[in-house]
Scaffold this active site. Structure first.
Site, mmCIF file in Angstrom:
data_model
loop_
_atom_site.group_PDB
_atom_site.id
_atom_site.type_symbol
_atom_site.label_atom_id
_atom_site.label_comp_id
_atom_site.label_asym_id
_atom_site.label_seq_id
_atom_site.Cartn_x
_atom_site.Cartn_y
_atom_site.Cartn_z
ATOM 1 N N ARG A 1 0.842 -1.199 0.000
ATOM 2 C CA ARG A 1 0.000 0.000 0.000
ATOM 3 C C ARG A 1 0.877 1.249 0.000
ATOM 4 O O ARG A 1 1.896 1.303 0.690
ATOM 5 C CB ARG A 1 -0.915 0.029 1.230
ATOM 6 C CG ARG A 1 -1.853 -1.162 1.321
ATOM 7 C CD ARG A 1 -2.744 -1.084 2.550
ATOM 8 N NE ARG A 1 -3.492 -2.314 2.737
ATOM 9 C CZ ARG A 1 -4.306 -2.557 3.767
ATOM 10 N NH1 ARG A 1 -4.477 -1.636 4.698
ATOM 11 N NH2 ARG A 1 -4.946 -3.708 3.863
ATOM 12 N N ARG B 1 3.238 1.506 10.018
ATOM 13 C CA ARG B 1 2.592 1.724 8.725
ATOM 14 C C ARG B 1 3.640 1.644 7.621
ATOM 15 O O ARG B 1 4.309 2.620 7.298
ATOM 16 C CB ARG B 1 1.873 3.078 8.721
ATOM 17 C CG ARG B 1 0.754 3.147 7.695
ATOM 18 C CD ARG B 1 -0.079 4.399 7.877
ATOM 19 N NE ARG B 1 -0.919 4.366 9.052
ATOM 20 C CZ ARG B 1 -2.106 3.777 9.113
ATOM 21 N NH1 ARG B 1 -2.587 3.155 8.064
ATOM 22 N NH2 ARG B 1 -2.809 3.798 10.225
ATOM 23 N N GLU C 1 -4.772 -0.149 16.393
ATOM 24 C CA GLU C 1 -5.462 -1.108 15.527
ATOM 25 C C GLU C 1 -4.527 -2.210 15.047
ATOM 26 O O GLU C 1 -3.407 -1.958 14.596
ATOM 27 C CB GLU C 1 -6.043 -0.379 14.309
ATOM 28 C CG GLU C 1 -6.746 -1.308 13.321
ATOM 29 C CD GLU C 1 -6.937 -0.682 11.950
ATOM 30 O OE1 GLU C 1 -7.093 -1.450 10.984
ATOM 31 O OE2 GLU C 1 -6.904 0.556 11.850
ATOM 32 N N SER D 1 -9.165 -5.264 11.367
ATOM 33 C CA SER D 1 -10.516 -4.776 11.075
ATOM 34 C C SER D 1 -11.320 -5.950 10.537
ATOM 35 O O SER D 1 -10.858 -6.639 9.617
ATOM 36 C CB SER D 1 -10.494 -3.650 10.041
ATOM 37 O OG SER D 1 -10.079 -2.442 10.614
ATOM 38 N N ARG E 1 2.341 -5.791 13.002
ATOM 39 C CA ARG E 1 1.824 -5.156 14.220
ATOM 40 C C ARG E 1 1.747 -6.149 15.377
ATOM 41 O O ARG E 1 1.883 -5.765 16.538
ATOM 42 C CB ARG E 1 0.467 -4.515 13.939
ATOM 43 C CG ARG E 1 0.566 -3.361 12.964
ATOM 44 C CD ARG E 1 -0.697 -2.545 12.887
ATOM 45 N NE ARG E 1 -0.557 -1.446 11.930
ATOM 46 C CZ ARG E 1 -1.405 -0.448 11.790
ATOM 47 N NH1 ARG E 1 -2.497 -0.401 12.552
ATOM 48 N NH2 ARG E 1 -1.197 0.505 10.897
#
Length: 428
Positions: free
Chosen positions: A264, A279, A351, A354, A393
């Site tokens: 990404r 990230r 986070e 999701s 993460r």
């Protein structure tokens, strides 16, 4: 995409639902409504002209049998054929504009989703585990990893650029252990079928999940004469495994899990998020994917979310489950739970997963239907997806939560069989 018939019949309801998401699409919705009105007027006109054209041949034959002049009938047919062609072109353009417009409208939130404008309005559902008390201030992973010789940020930048990282030795082993642990848990305990999909996807595939056309800037496109992008998540290939298919309702729910690297651009990311492994442009993830009947999809969402939570429970990492508000949900989601893991260095939950139900939003774009057991008309299936979990993460959370005062890191008991019994990562 949302159901165009629902949009046509409930324009004000759709406008209000989008406003709850913080999206003002009044102009776009009005344009779509006008296009739909013109489309619905054109369709019967075109069908009527085609019926007249089909009977014109019979009229010519009958006139010839009777010895009559057919010139006027044939001229009328020629003009009618031209009108059919013109109206057909107009209909094609209207449907193209209509479909393109529908592709950029986000999904409508489920009635159980709390209204809100940002993450501050999300609703905490539950917590598990208790954050550990440290006798000295805990170190962040971007200090712990390099000190242990298991994370190399500088060489990652040298090889590829900013926000790429090299995992070395026990760091690489820990990441591989997490992948295998997660896949084993989801296949052996939770009943998912493991898939190894392509790590690239074409335009039709990414359109099916909602990544295109709206979010092209967040994708890495393959240069040259290729219709290919690097996958941003395994959700993309897993959802599209059944694109254009009619599933047997007796086979539902279908559950898949897959490991993939994810790519990404993370456009707009800044500040603390871009430091360390939080990230990255490339990261590993184990994904859960489910196809379910509409009446069962929200039970499936609870199940899938629980499956993702089980990873954190077995790793004994403190976490909380949060129901996202209307303004914080993803484009394709009708309802989303985020799992947030405790990071001691930041003294906050971040986070790590999701889990979403997109209802028929993706299935309508990808044309994935099912036929009920009793037969009858086909319906769009509901698709669900969730991270279980993001590997980088999770690695961060282990380093920070299991760090010791001497700079070493204890390996969670659940991972030791995947690390050849290694109990602790120490300084080289």
């Amino acid at each position: 995409m949302i159901d165009p018939a629902y949009l046509r019949e409930n324009l004000q309801t759709v406008r209000a639902a989008l406003a709850n998401r913080g999206v003002d699409m009044t102009r776009e919705l009005e344009e779509l409504a006008a296009l739909e009105t013109r489309r619905r007027r054109l369709l019967p006109e075109l069908e009527g002209l085609k019926r007249e054209q089909n009977t014109a041949g019979d009229e010519v034959a009958r006139a010839k049998r009777q010895g009559l002049d057919t010139a006027k009938i044939q001229e009328a047919s020629r003009q009618r054929a031209q009108e059919i062609k013109q109206k057909g072109v107009e209909l094609d353009l209207i449907e193209q504009r209509r479909n393109n417009g529908l592709l950029v409208i986000p999904n409508l939130p489920h009635a159980s989703v709390p209204a809100g404008t940002s993450a501050a309005d999300n609703k905490e559902v539950r917590r598990a585990g208790t954050p550990r008390d440290f006798t000295v201030p805990p170190q962040p992973h971007w200090d712990l990893g390099p000190a242990l010789g298991i994370i190399d940020f500088e060489r990652g930048t040298k090889i590829a650029g900013a926000r790429f990282t090299v995992l070395v030795g026990a760091g690489a082993r820990l990441a591989r252990a997490l992948i295998n642990f997660m896949l084993d848990l989801h296949t052996k305990q939770h009943g998912y079928t493991e898939v190894e999909p392509p790590f690239m996807a074409n335009t039709a595939t990414l359109t099916g999940t909602g990544n295109l056309p709206k979010f092209e800037a967040d994708l890495f496109k393959i240069a040259g004469d290729w219709d290919l992008y690097l996958v941003p998540t395994a959700e993309v290939p897993l959802t599209n495994m059944h694109r254009g298919e009619i599933l047997d309702g007796r086979s539902l729910p279908i559950r898949y899990t897959a490991y993939t690297p994810c790519f990404r651009s993370e456009a707009g990311s800044y500040g603390a998020d871009v430091r360390g492994l939080i990230r990255q442009h490339q990261f590993d993830k184990v994904e859960l994917m489910a196809f379910a009947r509409p009446e069962e999809s929200y039970d499936e969402l609870e199940r899938l979310t629980g499956n993702a939570e089980e990873v954190l429970k077995r790793l004994e990492l403190p976490y909380r489950t949060v129901l996202l508000c209307t303004g914080d949900m993803g484009f394709a989601s009708a309802k989303t739970y985020d799992l947030e893991v405790w990071l001691p260095s930041q003294q906050t939950y971040r986070e790590i997963s999701s889990c979403s139900n997109t209802e028929a939003f993706q299935a309508r774009r990808a044309n994935i239907r099912f036929r009920p057991e009793a037969g009858g008309r086909t319906e769009f299936v509901h698709t669900l997806n969730g991270s279980a979990l993001a590997v980088g993460r999770t690695l961060i959370a282990i380093l920070e939560n299991y760090q010791e005062q001497d700079g070493s890191v204890t390996i969670p008991a659940a991972l030791r069989p995947y690390m050849d019994g290694l109990e602790k990562i120490t300084r080289a």
